[in-house]
Design a protein around this motif. Structure first.
Motif, short mmCIF file in Angstrom:
data_model
loop_
_atom_site.label_atom_id
_atom_site.label_comp_id
_atom_site.label_asym_id
_atom_site.label_seq_id
_atom_site.Cartn_x
_atom_site.Cartn_y
_atom_site.Cartn_z
N UNK A 16 0.83 -1.21 0.00
CA UNK A 16 0.00 0.00 0.00
C UNK A 16 0.86 1.26 0.00
N UNK A 17 2.06 1.17 0.55
CA UNK A 17 2.97 2.31 0.54
C UNK A 17 3.36 2.66 -0.90
N UNK A 18 3.55 1.64 -1.73
CA UNK A 18 3.93 1.89 -3.12
C UNK A 18 2.78 2.44 -3.96
N UNK A 19 1.57 2.35 -3.46
CA UNK A 19 0.44 2.93 -4.19
C UNK A 19 0.16 4.36 -3.74
N UNK A 20 0.87 4.82 -2.71
CA UNK A 20 0.73 6.18 -2.19
C UNK A 20 1.39 7.15 -3.18
N UNK A 21 0.64 8.09 -3.77
CA UNK A 21 1.22 9.03 -4.73
C UNK A 21 2.38 9.85 -4.15
N UNK A 22 2.30 10.20 -2.89
CA UNK A 22 3.40 10.94 -2.26
C UNK A 22 4.67 10.12 -2.20
N UNK A 23 4.54 8.85 -1.86
CA UNK A 23 5.71 7.97 -1.80
C UNK A 23 6.27 7.74 -3.21
N UNK A 24 5.39 7.62 -4.19
CA UNK A 24 5.83 7.47 -5.57
C UNK A 24 6.62 8.71 -6.01
N UNK A 25 6.14 9.89 -5.64
CA UNK A 25 6.84 11.13 -5.97
C UNK A 25 8.21 11.15 -5.30
N UNK A 26 8.28 10.71 -4.06
CA UNK A 26 9.55 10.63 -3.34
C UNK A 26 10.53 9.72 -4.08
N UNK A 27 10.06 8.54 -4.50
CA UNK A 27 10.93 7.60 -5.20
C UNK A 27 11.41 8.16 -6.55
N UNK A 90 18.64 10.75 1.60
CA UNK A 90 17.90 11.75 0.83
C UNK A 90 17.44 12.96 1.63
N UNK A 91 17.24 12.81 2.95
CA UNK A 91 16.82 13.99 3.74
C UNK A 91 17.91 15.05 3.73
N UNK A 92 19.15 14.65 3.80
CA UNK A 92 20.27 15.58 3.73
C UNK A 92 20.64 15.87 2.28
N UNK A 135 11.42 13.22 1.83
CA UNK A 135 12.29 12.29 2.54
C UNK A 135 12.12 12.42 4.05
N UNK A 136 11.87 13.63 4.51
CA UNK A 136 11.62 13.84 5.94
C UNK A 136 10.44 12.99 6.38
N UNK A 137 9.45 12.88 5.52
CA UNK A 137 8.25 12.10 5.86
C UNK A 137 8.44 10.61 5.59
N UNK A 138 8.90 10.25 4.40
CA UNK A 138 8.93 8.84 4.00
C UNK A 138 10.20 8.11 4.37
N UNK A 140 12.21 8.88 6.85
CA UNK A 140 12.40 8.88 8.29
C UNK A 140 11.71 7.72 8.95
N UNK A 141 10.72 7.15 8.25
CA UNK A 141 9.99 6.01 8.81
C UNK A 141 10.88 4.79 8.81
N UNK A 142 11.05 4.20 9.95
CA UNK A 142 11.83 2.97 10.09
C UNK A 142 10.90 1.91 10.67
N UNK A 143 10.93 0.71 10.10
CA UNK A 143 10.08 -0.35 10.65
C UNK A 143 10.54 -0.69 12.07
N UNK A 144 9.61 -0.82 12.96
CA UNK A 144 9.95 -1.18 14.34
C UNK A 144 9.76 -2.68 14.52
N UNK A 145 10.71 -3.30 15.19
CA UNK A 145 10.65 -4.75 15.40
C UNK A 145 10.44 -5.05 16.85
#
Length: 145
Positions: A16-27, A90-92, A135-138, A140-145
């Motif tokens: 579902x993340x890959x279908x997010x237009x914002x994430x697609x723009x980031x990539x 990418x954030x920097x 990049x600040x939004x996408x 920065x997200x790290x999967x938590x285990x």
């Protein structure tokens, strides 16, 4: 004896993340601002696309040591590094490329006849800022285990 049920991670959240237009723009921006600076940086050593020393303002050429081509070698190395930084951070990297483009714009605005290229680079600067913000939004997200 109680055993804990194995935990499985579903591919649904990732898909579902890959279908997010914002994430697609980031990539898209991340890929573009990784590849373009590296390719343009490499071309500073070969001058296949254009005669790069012609894009160096005379006043900058007077300030930097060596020839305009030697300055382009340094510019090429910096652009390659900037592209690699975008790839890994990418954030920097977005802000780094935006700052670099600002310097290029100042250079171009001091050369008569290069204003159209300066305007194009301003558009690229806006894209680099958008990359940094996304990049600040996408990123920065790290999967938590």
């Amino acid at each position: 004896m109680s055993s804990a049920a194995p935990t499985t991670t579903s591919a649904v959240p990732r898909r579902s993340k890959f279908t997010d237009p914002g994430y697609q723009a980031f990539l898209i921006l991340r890929a573009g601002f990784t590849v373009a600076p590296i390719l343009f940086g490499l071309d500073k050593f070969a001058n296949l696309l254009v005669d790069w020393p012609g894009y160096l303002a005379p006043w900058i050429n007077d300030v930097v040591p060596g020839s305009a081509q030697a300055a382009m070698y340094a510019v090429g190395a910096i652009e390659i590094v900037a592209g690699l930084v975008v790839a890994v951070a990418p954030r920097f990297g977005g802000w780094l490329v935006a700052g670099w483009l600002a310097g290029i714009i100042v250079n171009l605005l001091t050369i008569p006849g290069y204003y159209d290229i300066a305007l194009r680079d301003f558009g690229l600067l806006l894209g680099a800022v958008a990359l940094a913000r996304l990049a600040q939004h996408y990123h920065a997200e790290r999967p938590s285990h």
